[in-house]
Structures are given as structure tokens and as C-alpha cells.
Design a protein around this motif. Structure first.
Motif, PDB file in Angstrom:
ATOM      1  N   UNK A   3      25.624  25.883  55.812  1.00 14.26           N
ATOM      2  CA  UNK A   3      26.194  25.840  54.470  1.00 14.26           C
ATOM      3  C   UNK A   3      25.146  25.326  53.491  1.00 14.26           C
ATOM      4  N   UNK A   4      24.973  26.045  52.386  1.00 11.14           N
ATOM      5  CA  UNK A   4      24.059  25.598  51.334  1.00 11.14           C
ATOM      6  C   UNK A   4      24.695  24.393  50.651  1.00 11.14           C
ATOM      7  N   UNK A   5      24.025  23.219  50.742  1.00 13.21           N
ATOM      8  CA  UNK A   5      24.612  21.986  50.223  1.00 13.21           C
ATOM      9  C   UNK A   5      23.855  21.406  49.029  1.00 13.21           C
ATOM     10  N   UNK A   6      22.592  21.792  48.877  1.00 13.00           N
ATOM     11  CA  UNK A   6      21.770  21.248  47.798  1.00 13.00           C
ATOM     12  C   UNK A   6      20.492  22.065  47.706  1.00 13.00           C
ATOM     13  N   UNK A   7      19.724  21.788  46.678  1.00  7.49           N
ATOM     14  CA  UNK A   7      18.386  22.342  46.546  1.00  7.49           C
ATOM     15  C   UNK A   7      17.386  21.212  46.774  1.00  7.49           C
ATOM     16  N   UNK A  19      28.043  14.089  50.532  1.00  5.65           N
ATOM     17  CA  UNK A  19      28.597  15.437  50.526  1.00  5.65           C
ATOM     18  C   UNK A  19      29.956  15.392  51.198  1.00  5.65           C
ATOM     19  N   UNK A  20      30.851  16.254  50.796  1.00  2.00           N
ATOM     20  CA  UNK A  20      32.121  16.413  51.508  1.00  2.00           C
ATOM     21  C   UNK A  20      32.149  17.853  51.996  1.00  2.00           C
ATOM     22  N   UNK A  29      34.877  16.337  55.884  1.00  2.50           N
ATOM     23  CA  UNK A  29      33.869  15.621  56.665  1.00  2.50           C
ATOM     24  C   UNK A  29      32.845  15.012  55.711  1.00  2.50           C
ATOM     25  N   UNK A  30      32.821  13.668  55.585  1.00  5.66           N
ATOM     26  CA  UNK A  30      31.831  13.030  54.725  1.00  5.66           C
ATOM     27  C   UNK A  30      30.455  13.016  55.400  1.00  5.66           C
ATOM     28  N   UNK A  46      28.407  10.140  56.814  1.00  7.73           N
ATOM     29  CA  UNK A  46      28.297   9.209  55.692  1.00  7.73           C
ATOM     30  C   UNK A  46      29.068   7.925  55.950  1.00  7.73           C
ATOM     31  N   UNK A  47      29.738   7.819  57.082  1.00  3.89           N
ATOM     32  CA  UNK A  47      30.546   6.646  57.375  1.00  3.89           C
ATOM     33  C   UNK A  47      29.851   5.792  58.432  1.00  3.89           C
ATOM     34  N   UNK A  48      29.533   4.554  58.061  1.00  6.50           N
ATOM     35  CA  UNK A  48      28.901   3.614  58.986  1.00  6.50           C
ATOM     36  C   UNK A  48      29.808   3.400  60.191  1.00  6.50           C
TER      37      UNK A  48
END
Length: 114
Positions: A3-7, A19-20, A29-30, A46-48
């Protein structure tokens, strides 16, 4: 599925963003997208695993990220905790660069048992 999530330009070295994404079962999904100080991209939960807070709010140092709440650091490549109080690893997801696009595959996790 990739999935393209960022540049690439969205994150400077030493930065992280939340990101979610959609988990394989369709649930939210974090994910923390992290660009380490060398400029390489990583995607981890993203969750410790200790404090249940967002790792993307933590400090990126080298190839690690530090949880802002209790100070546990995690290896960005393996998800392994490198300092207490965390003792459990966090999932690490496959990241691929396609030109300037950053792609993440949450179906493919790194094997942290080695």
C-alpha cells in the motif's frame, strides 16, 4: 498487499509518522512509519508493547525509536526491545520504495524470533 502510504519527501531522516492501515482482517492497524537517521524507511507497530502508547511520538536515534512514556527503545529492523521496561517485541512490516513512493505491506511481517 503493498500500500502506498507516503512519499520519500514526507519524512526527513530521524522522523516518524503515524499511519492507520487496514490489517489483513480489515480492522484498523496503527503503524509507525519511521525514517532512521541513515535515511532508511521502517514500518513497525505504532503501539508500544509495554505502555500502549504511540511509538511514532517517540525519539528516533540511529536505527532505533524510543517510547516517549517510559523510555524503552526498539530496534527498527527487528522490533526487539533494547531497553526496559518493554520486554516484548513489536511487529515489523515490509517496506519497499518504488521511486519516490513508500509502500508498506502489513501482510508481511519480519521474523523476530531469530
Amino acid at each position: 498487499m503493498m500500500e502506498h502510504v507516503a512519499d520519500v519527501a514526507d519524512l526527513e531522516p530521524g522522523e516518524a509518522m503515524r499511519l492507520e492501515l487496514d490489517a489483513p482482517d480489515g480492522s484498523p492497524l496503527p503503524v509507525a512509519l519511521v525514517r532512521d537517521e541513515d535515511g532508511d524507511f521502517h514500518a513497525i507497530s505504532d503501539i508500544c508493547s509495554h505502555g500502549q502508547v504511540n511509538l511514532s511520538d517517540g525519539e528516533v536515534e540511529g536505527r532505533t525509536i524510543e517510547c516517549w512514556l517510559h523510555g524503552s527503545t526498539f530496534d527498527l529492523s527487528t522490533g526487539r526491545p533494547l531497553s526496559l521496561p518493554a520486554t516484548q517485541p513489536v511487529p515489523v512490516y515490509l517496506v519497499t520504495l518504488d521511486g519516490e513512493r513508500v509502500l508498506v505491506d502489513v501482510d508481511a511481517t519480519a521474523d523476530v524470533s531469530a
